[in-house]
Motif scaffolding. Structure first.
Motif, PDB file in Angstrom:
ATOM      1  N   THR A 192       0.834  -1.202   0.000  1.00 11.04           N
ATOM      2  CA  THR A 192       0.000   0.000   0.000  1.00 11.04           C
ATOM      3  C   THR A 192       0.870   1.255   0.000  1.00 11.04           C
ATOM      4  N   GLN A 193       1.924   1.263   0.820  1.00 12.96           N
ATOM      5  CA  GLN A 193       2.827   2.416   0.877  1.00 12.96           C
ATOM      6  C   GLN A 193       3.542   2.624  -0.459  1.00 12.96           C
ATOM      7  N   THR A 194       3.954   1.522  -1.078  1.00  5.65           N
ATOM      8  CA  THR A 194       4.665   1.622  -2.361  1.00  5.65           C
ATOM      9  C   THR A 194       3.741   2.130  -3.457  1.00  5.65           C
ATOM     10  N   LEU A 195       2.497   1.650  -3.485  1.00  8.67           N
ATOM     11  CA  LEU A 195       1.530   2.150  -4.460  1.00  8.67           C
ATOM     12  C   LEU A 195       1.263   3.642  -4.252  1.00  8.67           C
ATOM     13  N   SER A 196       1.226   4.065  -2.996  1.00  3.66           N
ATOM     14  CA  SER A 196       1.021   5.493  -2.712  1.00  3.66           C
ATOM     15  C   SER A 196       2.163   6.328  -3.264  1.00  3.66           C
ATOM     16  N   ARG A 197       3.401   5.816  -3.147  1.00  2.00           N
ATOM     17  CA  ARG A 197       4.552   6.531  -3.711  1.00  2.00           C
ATOM     18  C   ARG A 197       4.457   6.589  -5.234  1.00  2.00           C
ATOM     19  N   PHE A 198       4.084   5.466  -5.842  1.00  2.00           N
ATOM     20  CA  PHE A 198       3.928   5.446  -7.298  1.00  2.00           C
ATOM     21  C   PHE A 198       2.868   6.450  -7.734  1.00  2.00           C
ATOM     22  N   ARG A 199       1.779   6.536  -6.972  1.00  2.00           N
ATOM     23  CA  ARG A 199       0.705   7.466  -7.305  1.00  2.00           C
ATOM     24  C   ARG A 199       1.190   8.908  -7.183  1.00  2.00           C
ATOM     25  N   ALA A 200       1.953   9.197  -6.111  1.00  2.00           N
ATOM     26  CA  ALA A 200       2.483  10.550  -5.903  1.00  2.00           C
ATOM     27  C   ALA A 200       3.472  10.939  -6.997  1.00  2.00           C
ATOM     28  N   GLN A 201       4.139   9.950  -7.580  1.00  2.00           N
ATOM     29  CA  GLN A 201       5.101  10.210  -8.659  1.00  2.00           C
ATOM     30  C   GLN A 201       4.423  10.288 -10.022  1.00  2.00           C
ATOM     31  N   GLY A 202       3.116  10.109 -10.054  1.00  2.00           N
ATOM     32  CA  GLY A 202       2.385  10.197 -11.314  1.00  2.00           C
ATOM     33  C   GLY A 202       2.508   8.963 -12.192  1.00  2.00           C
ATOM     34  N   LEU A 203       2.915   7.845 -11.598  1.00  2.00           N
ATOM     35  CA  LEU A 203       3.096   6.625 -12.383  1.00  2.00           C
ATOM     36  C   LEU A 203       1.779   5.906 -12.631  1.00  2.00           C
ATOM     37  N   LEU A 204       0.823   6.096 -11.713  1.00  3.43           N
ATOM     38  CA  LEU A 204      -0.446   5.372 -11.814  1.00  3.43           C
ATOM     39  C   LEU A 204      -1.508   6.075 -10.982  1.00  3.43           C
ATOM     40  N   SER A 205      -2.743   5.682 -11.207  1.00  3.56           N
ATOM     41  CA  SER A 205      -3.844   6.085 -10.340  1.00  3.56           C
ATOM     42  C   SER A 205      -4.546   4.826  -9.872  1.00  3.56           C
ATOM     43  N   THR A 206      -5.227   4.887  -8.732  1.00  6.01           N
ATOM     44  CA  THR A 206      -5.824   3.691  -8.156  1.00  6.01           C
ATOM     45  C   THR A 206      -7.281   3.931  -7.773  1.00  6.01           C
ATOM     46  N   GLY A 207      -8.038   2.839  -7.796  1.00  2.00           N
ATOM     47  CA  GLY A 207      -9.410   2.819  -7.314  1.00  2.00           C
ATOM     48  C   GLY A 207      -9.647   1.480  -6.659  1.00  2.00           C
ATOM     49  N   ARG A 208     -10.876   1.136  -6.420  1.00  2.00           N
ATOM     50  CA  ARG A 208     -11.185  -0.150  -5.792  1.00  2.00           C
ATOM     51  C   ARG A 208     -10.899  -1.292  -6.770  1.00  2.00           C
ATOM     52  N   LYS A 209      -9.912  -2.099  -6.431  1.00  2.00           N
ATOM     53  CA  LYS A 209      -9.469  -3.210  -7.278  1.00  2.00           C
ATOM     54  C   LYS A 209      -9.214  -2.742  -8.715  1.00  2.00           C
ATOM     55  N   ARG A 210      -8.674  -1.544  -8.831  1.00  2.00           N
ATOM     56  CA  ARG A 210      -8.431  -0.963 -10.155  1.00  2.00           C
ATOM     57  C   ARG A 210      -7.170  -0.107 -10.120  1.00  2.00           C
ATOM     58  N   ILE A 211      -6.271  -0.347 -11.070  1.00  2.00           N
ATOM     59  CA  ILE A 211      -5.039   0.438 -11.187  1.00  2.00           C
ATOM     60  C   ILE A 211      -4.906   0.894 -12.634  1.00  2.00           C
ATOM     61  N   GLU A 212      -4.752   2.192 -12.819  1.00  2.00           N
ATOM     62  CA  GLU A 212      -4.562   2.756 -14.155  1.00  2.00           C
ATOM     63  C   GLU A 212      -3.088   3.121 -14.307  1.00  2.00           C
ATOM     64  N   ILE A 213      -2.415   2.471 -15.246  1.00  2.00           N
ATOM     65  CA  ILE A 213      -0.999   2.760 -15.484  1.00  2.00           C
ATOM     66  C   ILE A 213      -0.890   4.025 -16.328  1.00  2.00           C
ATOM     67  N   LEU A 214      -0.211   5.042 -15.801  1.00  2.00           N
ATOM     68  CA  LEU A 214      -0.078   6.328 -16.484  1.00  2.00           C
ATOM     69  C   LEU A 214       1.307   6.511 -17.109  1.00  2.00           C
ATOM     70  N   ASP A 215       2.309   5.860 -16.537  1.00  2.00           N
ATOM     71  CA  ASP A 215       3.689   6.063 -17.002  1.00  2.00           C
ATOM     72  C   ASP A 215       4.431   4.726 -17.014  1.00  2.00           C
ATOM     73  N   PRO A 216       4.199   3.894 -18.049  1.00  2.00           N
ATOM     74  CA  PRO A 216       4.880   2.591 -18.111  1.00  2.00           C
ATOM     75  C   PRO A 216       6.397   2.713 -18.135  1.00  2.00           C
ATOM     76  N   GLU A 217       6.900   3.768 -18.812  1.00  2.00           N
ATOM     77  CA  GLU A 217       8.353   3.928 -18.887  1.00  2.00           C
ATOM     78  C   GLU A 217       8.944   4.184 -17.501  1.00  2.00           C
ATOM     79  N   GLY A 218       8.234   4.973 -16.694  1.00  2.00           N
ATOM     80  CA  GLY A 218       8.700   5.225 -15.339  1.00  2.00           C
ATOM     81  C   GLY A 218       8.714   3.958 -14.508  1.00  2.00           C
ATOM     82  N   LEU A 219       7.685   3.141 -14.651  1.00  2.00           N
ATOM     83  CA  LEU A 219       7.656   1.852 -13.945  1.00  2.00           C
ATOM     84  C   LEU A 219       8.780   0.937 -14.426  1.00  2.00           C
ATOM     85  N   GLN A 220       9.058   0.999 -15.729  1.00  2.00           N
ATOM     86  CA  GLN A 220      10.130   0.155 -16.262  1.00  2.00           C
ATOM     87  C   GLN A 220      11.490   0.562 -15.687  1.00  2.00           C
TER      88      GLN A 220
END
Length: 225
Positions: A192-220
């Motif tokens: 949960t903490q790691t996903l929050s960091r990813f969200r703060a970095q603009g890499l993704l957005s989250t919802g209930r059982k839902r994750i929207e990838i916004l920056d695949p290159e950043g995740l890579q």
């Protein structure tokens, strides 16, 4: 509801290990296969149990995992329709050192050991196909365990999200934080903490059982780091 013979043979044709068999041979296999519906949470086998069956997953998902000494669930594989799991000791690969659990409602075709042994003796090409499946699966397990040993939680989670993105697209659905934690071998709070960091970095957005990838290159970049 049980499948009729024609439907079951048609399904068996789609399974890798049976692709070299003719229709009459598949009909012979069909007569030794039992179709079983299974609810979410069904444990097919556990390390302390012995088993004498090969399972062929027709519908749903099955997770193979181990429990670490500190109680963490470490997922070694998630299987989808058309894959096999269970009794492999006939060809030198026992599979009962882990748990196998249905993570969705499943329908499986079950073949008892005696029928499997007869099939392998009569149709050695099936044994070769099983060896191919096991070889691929061992490589996948090795990759996952290497990730756990050498990558940070952020790196493992980024790799998992990229893998799921290949399967589902940029919108990933159906995974709780606990599901993701089990897959990367860590605790839910850490995920949960790691996903929050990813969200703060603009890499993704989250919802209930839902994750929207916004920056695949950043995740890579994180996955490679």
């Amino acid at each position: 509801m049980a499948m009729d013979v024609r439907t079951k043979v048609g399904y068996l044709k789609t399974v890798d290990i049976f692709q070299d068999l003719t229709d009459p041979e598949l009909e012979a296999v069909e007569s030794s296969v039992t179709t079983i519906p299974c609810a979410t949470g069904k444990i097919f086998y556990a390390p302390e149990e012995t088993g004498e069956a090969l399972f062929i997953l027709k519908k749903g998902k099955v997770q193979l995992y181990r429990i670490s000494p500190d109680g963490r669930k470490i997922v070694t594989n998630t299987l989808g329709p058309g894959t096999i799991f269970g009794e492999m000791s006939l060809i030198g690969q026992g599979m009962y050192d882990s748990f196998a659990e249905a993570t969705h409602e499943c329908e499986v075709c079950k073949m008892d050991r005696a029928d499997l042994e007869r099939l392998l003796l009569e149709r050695p090409q099936v044994a070769l196909r099983i060896l191919e499946v096991i070889g691929r699966r061992l490589l996948e397990v090795e990759t996952r365990l290497e990730d756990i040993a050498f990558k940070t939680v952020a790196g493992r989670l980024a790799s998992l999200l990229l893998r799921l993105m290949k399967e589902q697209g940029t919108t990933i659905v159906g995974f709780t934080h606990q599901n993701l934690a089990d897959d990367v071998g860590t605790h839910r709070e850490t995920t949960t903490q790691t996903l929050s960091r990813f969200r703060a970095q603009g890499l993704l957005s989250t919802g209930r059982k839902r994750i929207e990838i916004l920056d695949p290159e950043g995740l890579q970049r994180i996955a490679n780091g």
